[in-house]
Design a protein around this motif. Structure first.
Motif, PDB file in Angstrom:
ATOM      1  N   VAL A 100      34.919  82.733  41.457  1.00 25.42           N
ATOM      2  CA  VAL A 100      35.971  83.087  42.419  1.00 25.42           C
ATOM      3  C   VAL A 100      37.308  83.271  41.702  1.00 25.42           C
ATOM      4  O   VAL A 100      38.022  84.256  41.920  1.00 25.42           O
ATOM      5  CB  VAL A 100      36.079  81.993  43.513  1.00 25.42           C
ATOM      6  N   ILE A 101      37.621  82.323  40.821  1.00 29.05           N
ATOM      7  CA  ILE A 101      38.892  82.414  40.098  1.00 29.05           C
ATOM      8  C   ILE A 101      38.918  83.646  39.204  1.00 29.05           C
ATOM      9  O   ILE A 101      39.898  84.393  39.154  1.00 29.05           O
ATOM     10  CB  ILE A 101      39.122  81.127  39.262  1.00 29.05           C
ATOM     11  N   PHE A 102      37.800  83.888  38.515  1.00 27.69           N
ATOM     12  CA  PHE A 102      37.728  85.049  37.623  1.00 27.69           C
ATOM     13  C   PHE A 102      37.940  86.353  38.413  1.00 27.69           C
ATOM     14  O   PHE A 102      38.706  87.226  38.014  1.00 27.69           O
ATOM     15  CB  PHE A 102      36.380  85.069  36.914  1.00 27.69           C
ATOM     16  N   ASN A 103      37.268  86.460  39.556  1.00 24.44           N
ATOM     17  CA  ASN A 103      37.417  87.664  40.384  1.00 24.44           C
ATOM     18  C   ASN A 103      38.853  87.827  40.859  1.00 24.44           C
ATOM     19  O   ASN A 103      39.391  88.934  40.896  1.00 24.44           O
ATOM     20  CB  ASN A 103      36.494  87.595  41.602  1.00 24.44           C
ATOM     21  N   LEU A 104      39.468  86.708  41.222  1.00 22.76           N
ATOM     22  CA  LEU A 104      40.846  86.729  41.685  1.00 22.76           C
ATOM     23  C   LEU A 104      41.767  87.264  40.590  1.00 22.76           C
ATOM     24  O   LEU A 104      42.591  88.163  40.824  1.00 22.76           O
ATOM     25  CB  LEU A 104      41.251  85.299  42.070  1.00 22.76           C
ATOM     26  N   VAL A 105      41.584  86.735  39.379  1.00 18.83           N
ATOM     27  CA  VAL A 105      42.436  87.145  38.268  1.00 18.83           C
ATOM     28  C   VAL A 105      42.242  88.633  37.969  1.00 18.83           C
ATOM     29  O   VAL A 105      43.219  89.376  37.808  1.00 18.83           O
ATOM     30  CB  VAL A 105      42.144  86.283  37.018  1.00 18.83           C
ATOM     31  N   THR A 106      40.978  89.090  37.917  1.00 13.85           N
ATOM     32  CA  THR A 106      40.760  90.507  37.605  1.00 13.85           C
ATOM     33  C   THR A 106      41.355  91.394  38.701  1.00 13.85           C
ATOM     34  O   THR A 106      41.937  92.429  38.416  1.00 13.85           O
ATOM     35  CB  THR A 106      39.265  90.837  37.444  1.00 13.85           C
ATOM     36  N   ASP A 107      41.223  90.972  39.956  1.00 10.46           N
ATOM     37  CA  ASP A 107      41.787  91.758  41.060  1.00 10.46           C
ATOM     38  C   ASP A 107      43.294  91.916  40.909  1.00 10.46           C
ATOM     39  O   ASP A 107      43.848  92.994  41.106  1.00 10.46           O
ATOM     40  CB  ASP A 107      41.494  91.087  42.403  1.00 10.46           C
ATOM     41  N   ILE A 108      43.941  90.808  40.548  1.00 10.22           N
ATOM     42  CA  ILE A 108      45.405  90.849  40.411  1.00 10.22           C
ATOM     43  C   ILE A 108      45.795  91.738  39.233  1.00 10.22           C
ATOM     44  O   ILE A 108      46.718  92.564  39.331  1.00 10.22           O
ATOM     45  CB  ILE A 108      45.966  89.420  40.243  1.00 10.22           C
ATOM     46  N   ILE A 109      45.035  91.606  38.116  1.00 12.39           N
ATOM     47  CA  ILE A 109      45.338  92.439  36.955  1.00 12.39           C
ATOM     48  C   ILE A 109      45.205  93.926  37.320  1.00 12.39           C
ATOM     49  O   ILE A 109      46.052  94.747  36.972  1.00 12.39           O
ATOM     50  CB  ILE A 109      44.412  92.076  35.775  1.00 12.39           C
ATOM     51  N   TYR A 110      44.141  94.242  38.057  1.00 12.10           N
ATOM     52  CA  TYR A 110      43.945  95.626  38.501  1.00 12.10           C
ATOM     53  C   TYR A 110      45.132  96.161  39.278  1.00 12.10           C
ATOM     54  O   TYR A 110      45.590  97.264  39.059  1.00 12.10           O
ATOM     55  CB  TYR A 110      42.751  95.697  39.450  1.00 12.10           C
ATOM     56  N   ARG A 111      45.559  95.339  40.240  1.00 12.66           N
ATOM     57  CA  ARG A 111      46.681  95.735  41.092  1.00 12.66           C
ATOM     58  C   ARG A 111      47.886  96.102  40.245  1.00 12.66           C
ATOM     59  O   ARG A 111      48.617  97.044  40.549  1.00 12.66           O
ATOM     60  CB  ARG A 111      47.082  94.568  42.013  1.00 12.66           C
ATOM     61  N   ILE A 112      48.079  95.316  39.172  1.00 15.14           N
ATOM     62  CA  ILE A 112      49.256  95.551  38.346  1.00 15.14           C
ATOM     63  C   ILE A 112      49.034  96.754  37.437  1.00 15.14           C
ATOM     64  O   ILE A 112      49.908  97.610  37.281  1.00 15.14           O
ATOM     65  CB  ILE A 112      49.583  94.279  37.520  1.00 15.14           C
ATOM     66  N   VAL A 113      47.819  96.853  36.832  1.00 16.11           N
ATOM     67  CA  VAL A 113      47.561  97.909  35.862  1.00 16.11           C
ATOM     68  C   VAL A 113      47.401  99.274  36.530  1.00 16.11           C
ATOM     69  O   VAL A 113      47.920 100.275  36.061  1.00 16.11           O
ATOM     70  CB  VAL A 113      46.293  97.570  35.046  1.00 16.11           C
ATOM     71  N   ASP A 114      46.656  99.292  37.640  1.00 16.52           N
ATOM     72  CA  ASP A 114      46.348 100.572  38.267  1.00 16.52           C
ATOM     73  C   ASP A 114      46.926 100.628  39.680  1.00 16.52           C
ATOM     74  O   ASP A 114      46.314 100.152  40.624  1.00 16.52           O
ATOM     75  CB  ASP A 114      44.826 100.764  38.309  1.00 16.52           C
ATOM     76  N   PRO A 115      48.110 101.191  39.836  1.00 14.44           N
ATOM     77  CA  PRO A 115      48.781 101.182  41.143  1.00 14.44           C
ATOM     78  C   PRO A 115      48.006 101.946  42.216  1.00 14.44           C
ATOM     79  O   PRO A 115      48.201 101.704  43.401  1.00 14.44           O
ATOM     80  CB  PRO A 115      50.124 101.865  40.863  1.00 14.44           C
ATOM     81  N   ARG A 116      47.095 102.835  41.806  1.00 19.15           N
ATOM     82  CA  ARG A 116      46.345 103.613  42.798  1.00 19.15           C
ATOM     83  C   ARG A 116      45.513 102.714  43.700  1.00 19.15           C
ATOM     84  O   ARG A 116      45.286 102.999  44.855  1.00 19.15           O
ATOM     85  CB  ARG A 116      45.406 104.602  42.099  1.00 19.15           C
ATOM     86  N   ILE A 117      45.020 101.582  43.139  1.00 23.06           N
ATOM     87  CA  ILE A 117      44.169 100.677  43.908  1.00 23.06           C
ATOM     88  C   ILE A 117      44.939 100.104  45.086  1.00 23.06           C
ATOM     89  O   ILE A 117      44.456 100.047  46.204  1.00 23.06           O
ATOM     90  CB  ILE A 117      43.627  99.551  43.017  1.00 23.06           C
ATOM     91  N   GLY A 118      46.175  99.708  44.825  1.00 23.67           N
ATOM     92  CA  GLY A 118      46.999  99.139  45.876  1.00 23.67           C
ATOM     93  C   GLY A 118      47.224 100.117  47.011  1.00 23.67           C
ATOM     94  O   GLY A 118      47.219  99.752  48.176  1.00 23.67           O
ATOM     95  N   ALA A 119      47.379 101.410  46.660  1.00 25.80           N
ATOM     96  CA  ALA A 119      47.663 102.413  47.665  1.00 25.80           C
ATOM     97  C   ALA A 119      46.479 102.627  48.597  1.00 25.80           C
ATOM     98  O   ALA A 119      46.637 102.864  49.787  1.00 25.80           O
ATOM     99  CB  ALA A 119      48.037 103.728  46.979  1.00 25.80           C
ATOM    100  N   SER A 120      45.255 102.517  48.049  1.00 27.47           N
ATOM    101  CA  SER A 120      44.093 102.841  48.867  1.00 27.47           C
ATOM    102  C   SER A 120      43.564 101.623  49.624  1.00 27.47           C
ATOM    103  O   SER A 120      43.035 101.753  50.714  1.00 27.47           O
ATOM    104  CB  SER A 120      42.983 103.436  47.992  1.00 27.47           C
ATOM    105  N   ALA A 121      43.720 100.436  49.051  1.00 23.11           N
ATOM    106  CA  ALA A 121      43.089  99.283  49.690  1.00 23.11           C
ATOM    107  C   ALA A 121      43.928  98.722  50.827  1.00 23.11           C
ATOM    108  O   ALA A 121      45.122  98.712  50.784  1.00 23.11           O
ATOM    109  CB  ALA A 121      42.854  98.184  48.658  1.00 23.11           C
TER     110      ALA A 121
END
Lengths: 278, 325
Positions: B304-325
């Motif tokens: 759970v923690i690992f998934n949380l961290v990767t999700d947050i990193i994604y949000r920061i690295v790839d702004p497109r994800i934030g726009a669609s989700a």
């Protein structure tokens, strides 16, 4: 080219199919090849392969390794197929309901599915088998419990896209009942991806079963490949063959199932295949 | 702020997952044949009436089911995962003691498989149809089908027992008395085989995925544009194709954290690596169910923690994800 000839022209798929047929033949001929119980001591312990009258040698208790492999094949295939069927019986209805009805039901089902996908599946399988005690039933149940989520996701996606097709809309308009639409209009059209997924799932289930029995969580009454690898571990320096050959059997079976699964996939989705070749 | 809300939402989701696992554990104990107190005591503690009574009292086993559930959940909420009678230690202490070794092993295996998988997959895609592509594709197919525990055993025979290149089992040389850099090097030597055998299966998955993803992106319009404006194929592959192709591979890798933990149980068992997977195997042999369920809970928390961290990193690295989700 139709799907059948496309499959036949795929070298890997034919090799896989050949291996699989060989395996089925071994399972069917097991009572003739090795009529005695694989648990019986038949020779000197830890006899090397080909040294005595035993093709693949004997294990630490003088049991014939080849007999164990032949009898283990039946258990592996049985558990692989049955647990896949159970996983489909859980996964397909859930995915169908979620994809067809959408909305709140879809939300609930998908949350439930995600939950099971988050949990480390092998750890869950271990806990379930250990607590319910290792039997054929608990092993099948544990493998099914950890294998159904991808099925649900796949079927949900298919239902979502098929639901809006014109022939389904037409069936709704002429007043067909919902179960009838699900079973006679949509479900038959999801058969191709289900078949592909099922063949790959049998492979994963066999790997999972062998891992469980390697850890000592096999049904104590059944000779399995994973158990054989695990039992040979302590004498691995002087008698490598005890663990080596059952592992090869697992590898070949899983490889064959993967090759066949991919072959079917390529045969049924020629468009994807062409892109792959580019 | 948007990111803060996202993090809080994902945190809430993680807590719900862990809550559900605690409930699952509760019902698993009840699903076991026999008295729940004896199940929680494990094989070693089942004969000790004083300990059993203590458990019955602590978990309110004579009261209605919902009160029992409440007692069980409140224990889990305070991270009290039970007591191992066999080891005479709280389950949480046992796990925390072993956790660093598992984090090291899974971390190394994750890193190795991701880097190797991406590089090999990209290589295969660039040389599609040639012999190096066939070699990589075939190898991926082979390692995808090989049982993890078996390849671990076989590499143990070959590389340590026959060739003597690497240490056989364990985390470090017992009684080696190494300190500082020497100790780190010693641990790395012990780490190589477990991390590689655990990583191979995942390398195979990522290599296949990367190859397919590269081939898909290579057909996209923006790649044609890049060719049309005269960029060299090497630049296009590196900057236009690989960069986009890597995204689904990383997403998949993040989702497979749970599988990595499962694989660690097998690898640690073979290599006597002192992590929580090995602890689980020992608990299995001793029928120490509290430890078993505790490891299951903590490894889920890790995922759970690992998934949380990767999700947050994604949000920061790839702004497109934030726009669609």
């Amino acid at each position: 080219m139709n799907a059948f000839t496309r499959f036949a022209s795929n070298r890997g798929a034919i090799v896989g199919l050949g291996l699989l047929l060989l395996l089925v033949a071994v399972v069917l001929l097991a009572p003739l090849l090795y009529p005695q119980s694989p648990w019986r001591m038949v020779g000197r312990p830890m006899g090397a392969p080909l040294a005595g009258s035993f093709l693949l040698g004997t294990d630490t208790l003088g049991r014939d390794v080849a007999a164990g492999i032949v009898h283990g094949a039946r258990v592996s295939l049985l558990i692989g197929v049955v647990s896949t069927v159970v996983a489909l019986l859980i996964g397909v209805p859930l995915g169908a309901v979620a994809g067809y009805f959408g909305g709140l039901i879809d939300d609930l089902v998908m949350r439930f599915t995600e939950f099971f996908q988050t949990i480390p599946s092998f750890a869950l399988a271990i806990v379930v088998v250990a607590i319910l005690q290792p039997t054929l039933l608990s092993i099948v149940l544990a493998i099914a419990i950890v294998s159904w989520p991808p099925v649900t996701r796949l079927i949900r996606g298919e239902f979502l896209s098929l639901r809006s097709r014109e022939y389904v809309q037409a069936a709704i308009t002429v007043g067909q009942s919902t179960p009838r639409i699900i079973f006679t209009q949509i479900l038959p059209n999801t058969l191709a991806p289900i078949i592909v997924m099922a063949s790959l799932m049998v492979a994963t289930a066999i790997l999972l079963e062998s891992s469980l029995s390697f850890l000592g969580l096999g049904d104590p009454n059944l000779m399995t490949w994973g158990y054989m690898v695990g039992a040979g571990r302590s004498r691995i320096i002087d008698a490598w063959w005890i663990s080596f050959f059952p592992g090869v059997a697992i590898f070949l079976t899983v490889l064959a199932l993967n090759l066949v699964g991919e072959g079917i996939n390529d045969a049924l989705n020629p468009r994807l295949r062409k892109e792959d070749r580019k | 702020m948007d990111l803060l809300r996202f993090v809080l939402m994902r945190l809430g989701k993680g807590v719900i997952v862990l809550f559900a696992i605690a409930v699952l554990n509760f019902f698993l104990v009840r699903a076991a044949p026999g008295d729940p107190a004896q199940v929680m005591a494990g094989e070693a503690g089942a004969g000790d009436e004083v300990f059993l009574d203590q458990l019955r009292q602590q978990f309110g086993l004579d009261r209605p089911l919902y009160e029992q559930l409440w007692a069980y959940l409140s224990n889990y909420a305070t991270l009290d995962l039970g007591f191992s009678y066999r080891q005479q230690q709280p389950v949480l202490d046992l796990i925390l003691e072993r956790l660093p070794a598992t984090l090291l092993l899974t971390g190394a295996a994750f890193f190795i498989s991701l880097v190797l998988g991406v590089v090999l997959g990209a290589l295969a895609a660039r040389r599609v149809g040639r012999w190096s592509d066939s070699a990589i594709t075939t190898l991926a197919l082979v390692f995808y089908a090989t049982p993890l525990f078996w390849i671990a055993l076989m590499s143990q025979i070959v590389f340590s027992l026959k060739l003597g290149w690497l240490p056989n089992v364990g985390f470090e040389t017992v009684g080696g008395g190494y300190t500082g850099i020497d100790r780190a090097l010693d641990i790395i030597q012990h780490l190589i085989m477990p991390a590689l055998t655990l990583g191979l299966f995942f390398t195979a998955i990522y290599a296949r995925m990367m190859r397919a993803s590269m081939l898909e992106v290579a057909g996209a319009d923006f790649v044609k544009t890049a060719y049309a404006k005269g960029l060299s194929p090497a630049v296009i592959t590196r900057r236009h194709i690989a960069r986009n192709a890597i995204l689904p591979v990383v997403t998949l890798a993040g989702l497979q954290a749970g599988q990595l933990v499962g694989g660690a149980i097998l690898t640690e068992t073979v290599f006597a690596w002192p992590g929580i997977g090995r602890l689980m195997f020992e608990a299995l042999a001793q029928r120490d169910y509290s430890v078993l369920l505790g490891v299951f809970f903590i490894s889920s928390a890790m995922v759970v923690i690992f998934n949380l961290v990767t999700d947050i990193i994604y949000r920061i690295v790839d702004p497109r994800i934030g726009a669609s989700a």
